[in-house]
Design a protein around this motif. Structure first.
Motif, short mmCIF file in Angstrom:
data_model
loop_
_atom_site.label_atom_id
_atom_site.label_comp_id
_atom_site.label_asym_id
_atom_site.label_seq_id
_atom_site.Cartn_x
_atom_site.Cartn_y
_atom_site.Cartn_z
N SER A 78 0.85 -1.19 0.00
CA SER A 78 0.00 0.00 0.00
C SER A 78 0.89 1.23 0.00
O SER A 78 2.05 1.19 0.37
CB SER A 78 -0.87 0.03 1.26
OG SER A 78 -1.66 -1.12 1.31
N SER A 85 -3.71 -1.49 8.10
CA SER A 85 -4.99 -2.19 8.19
C SER A 85 -4.71 -3.67 8.18
O SER A 85 -3.88 -4.14 7.41
CB SER A 85 -5.90 -1.81 7.03
OG SER A 85 -5.79 -2.73 6.00
N ARG A 89 -6.76 -4.18 1.07
CA ARG A 89 -7.55 -3.09 0.50
C ARG A 89 -7.78 -3.37 -0.97
O ARG A 89 -6.96 -3.98 -1.64
CB ARG A 89 -6.80 -1.78 0.65
CG ARG A 89 -7.05 -1.07 1.95
CD ARG A 89 -6.40 0.27 1.94
NE ARG A 89 -5.08 0.20 2.50
CZ ARG A 89 -4.77 0.67 3.70
NH1 ARG A 89 -5.69 1.21 4.46
NH2 ARG A 89 -3.54 0.57 4.15
N ASN A 91 -8.77 -1.47 -4.62
CA ASN A 91 -8.80 -0.18 -5.28
C ASN A 91 -9.25 -0.42 -6.71
O ASN A 91 -8.63 -1.19 -7.43
CB ASN A 91 -7.38 0.41 -5.22
CG ASN A 91 -7.30 1.72 -5.92
OD1 ASN A 91 -8.24 2.48 -5.92
ND2 ASN A 91 -6.16 1.99 -6.54
N GLU A 122 -16.04 -6.07 -3.46
CA GLU A 122 -15.44 -6.19 -2.13
C GLU A 122 -16.10 -7.26 -1.29
O GLU A 122 -15.47 -7.81 -0.39
CB GLU A 122 -15.47 -4.85 -1.40
CG GLU A 122 -16.83 -4.39 -0.99
CD GLU A 122 -16.81 -3.07 -0.24
OE1 GLU A 122 -15.74 -2.70 0.27
OE2 GLU A 122 -17.87 -2.43 -0.14
N THR A 134 -2.47 -4.00 -0.96
CA THR A 134 -3.56 -3.47 -1.78
C THR A 134 -3.65 -4.27 -3.07
O THR A 134 -2.63 -4.64 -3.65
CB THR A 134 -3.28 -2.00 -2.13
OG1 THR A 134 -3.21 -1.27 -0.93
CG2 THR A 134 -4.38 -1.41 -2.99
#
Lengths: 259, 196
Positions: A78, A85, A89, A91, A122, A134
């Motif tokens: 990331s 986190s 993630r 994106n 997601e 990510t």
């Protein structure tokens, strides 16, 4: 594009005057779709994975004339500015080429597609399997002829599976367009522009779970039921097509490594 | 039934069986409500026998992906990293390989002073253990913070694997666990050398 005699010809561009003069009367029960399909018939779909070698995973999909290519990068680090986190993630970015639409232009009126793709995917990705990193999904629409976002979602989930990202199930998507009393599956651009309402479902066929439902316009509960049943059965069929594409690609890849 | 499915290709979302008959390994997951085990990767199905001493005697089902990339550093894995910067209390390194697979894009890791070796950890001089440009083998301690993974070289087999001498640039030869020598100039430089 009349030109007076003796004047230099004006530069040519696809003219908006070419649009049909008569409005399509889509409420007419005898009306036939412009490509001859039945109301509840989807266009044939074509999928191929491994289109982009620079990406971790990629897929190319065609649904009639709509063509989409999706590349997936990751899981990768990331950006430094992001907070820690313990889940991964996602994106997403959807962009149109300038030649995607029939009139050459920016195609910038679909900025919400990126966040809609994010919401559709997601729920299907096992984010806990790649903490702190990510996954970037880039979708590029090469040609549009209606039903863009459903094809983008299906192609993106195929690219994720190709990239080796852990997902709960493939995500397939189909949209339905409402014209009076008719429900039209997999609408074309002209059918979409005259629609009274639309419904799009993104569905995980094996888990039998819906990840996203988008409804526009006015719908009665019975119509919603009818449209949802249509979409879900179309999604299941699309899921089988996608699975066979993945298996072929995997079998071909393993044959190459065995030789 | 199990031998027939041994070499089967599966796709994400396919049902592999019941959770009562098998345990989901890497690439598979179980859903508690229905008791089914599903696949989460595309690849070949393989069965692992259960450990004889474990109370759970169900075989483990795993899926090996057909692509050899896409690794992410996990706590406990051995990584190969190149040292980027050496500071007073830590060295930062770019992780290039995880457990024999190379990564597509580098990850950032740091080796803190207390993780360089196992003994006398407060007397460690980072500059005598690593220099910028060294290739080190380290193990991932934890996910670390937002910026970097925490790495450790506190074992005999971990440490500098390859280093270049600072003046000549030649690859040095290890002569002890704390020193490396340049074959061209004879210069000895201190490093935390890995026992290969």
């Amino acid at each position: 594009m009349a030109t007076r005699a003796g004047s230099a010809p004006s530069t040519y561009s696809p003219s908006t005057q070419k649009r049909k003069q008569t409005r399509l009367d889509l409420k007419d029960p005898d009306w036939v779709r412009s490509d001859g399909r039945l109301f509840h018939q989807c266009r044939p779909a074509f999928f191929r994975t491994g289109a982009v070698t620079a990406a971790a995973g990629s897929a190319y999909a065609e649904l009639g004339d709509t063509k989409v290519i999706v590349s997936v990068f990751g899981p990768r680090e990331s950006k430094k500015a992001m907070m820690y986190s313990d889940t991964g993630r996602l994106n997403c970015n959807v962009s149109y080429t300038t030649f995607a639409t029939s009139v050459r232009g920016q195609g910038s009126d679909h900025k919400e597609f990126s966040s809609m793709l994010h919401k559709a995917l997601e729920g299907a990705i096992i984010l806990e399997s790649f903490p702190k990193t990510t996954v970037d999904v880039f979708a590029l629409v090469l040609e549009t002829s209606g039903s863009d976002l459903p094809l983008i979602v299906s192609c993106a989930s195929l690219a994720l599976a190709d990239a080796g990202i852990m997902i709960y199930d493939l995500v397939t998507a189909v949209s339905v367009s409402c014209h009076g009393s008719n429900l039209i599956l997999d609408p074309l651009v002209e059918e979409e522009s005259y629609q009274e309402g639309s419904l799009m479902i993104t569905y995980m066929p094996s888990r039998e779970e819906v990840t996203q439902l988008t409804i526009t316009g006015e719908w009665s509960p019975t119509r919603i039921h009818e449209a949802m049943n249509l979409c879900l059965s179309a999604c299941s069929n699309l899921g089988n097509v996608m699975r066979s594409c993945l298996k072929e690609a995997a079998a071909a890849a393993s044959d190459d490594t065995n030789e | 039934m199990k031998t027939k499915d041994e070499e089967r290709m599966v796709t994400p979302g396919e049902i592999l069986g019941k959770a009562s008959e098998m345990r989901p390994g890497r690439g598979a997951y179980a859903v508690a409500e229905t008791g089914d085990v599903y696949a989460s990767l595309t690849g070949r199905l393989s069965w692992l026998p259960p450990r004889p001493d474990s109370p759970d005697q169900r075989p483990i089902v795993e899926i090996t992906g057909h692509k050899a990339h896409g690794v992410v550093p996990e706590p406990g894995s051995i990584v190969i990293a190149r040292v980027k910067k050496v500071m007073a209390k830590m060295a930062s390194a770019d992780i290039m390989c995880v457990d024999e697979k190379s990564v597509r894009e580098k990850f950032t890791g740091i080796i803190r002073q207390q993780d360089v070796r196992a003994t006398e950890i407060d007397k460690v001089d980072i500059h005598s253990s690593f220099r910028a440009g060294d290739i080190v083998r380290a193990s991932v301690l934890s996910l670390g913070d937002a910026r970097a993974y925490y790495l450790s070289t506190a074992k005999n087999e971990l440490g500098v694997v390859s280093a270049a001498e600072s003046t000549t640039g030649a690859t040095m030869i290890p002569i002890s666990w704390t020193e490396m020598q340049c074959p061209l100039s004879g210069q000895i430089e201190p490093r935390k050398v890995a026992k290969v």
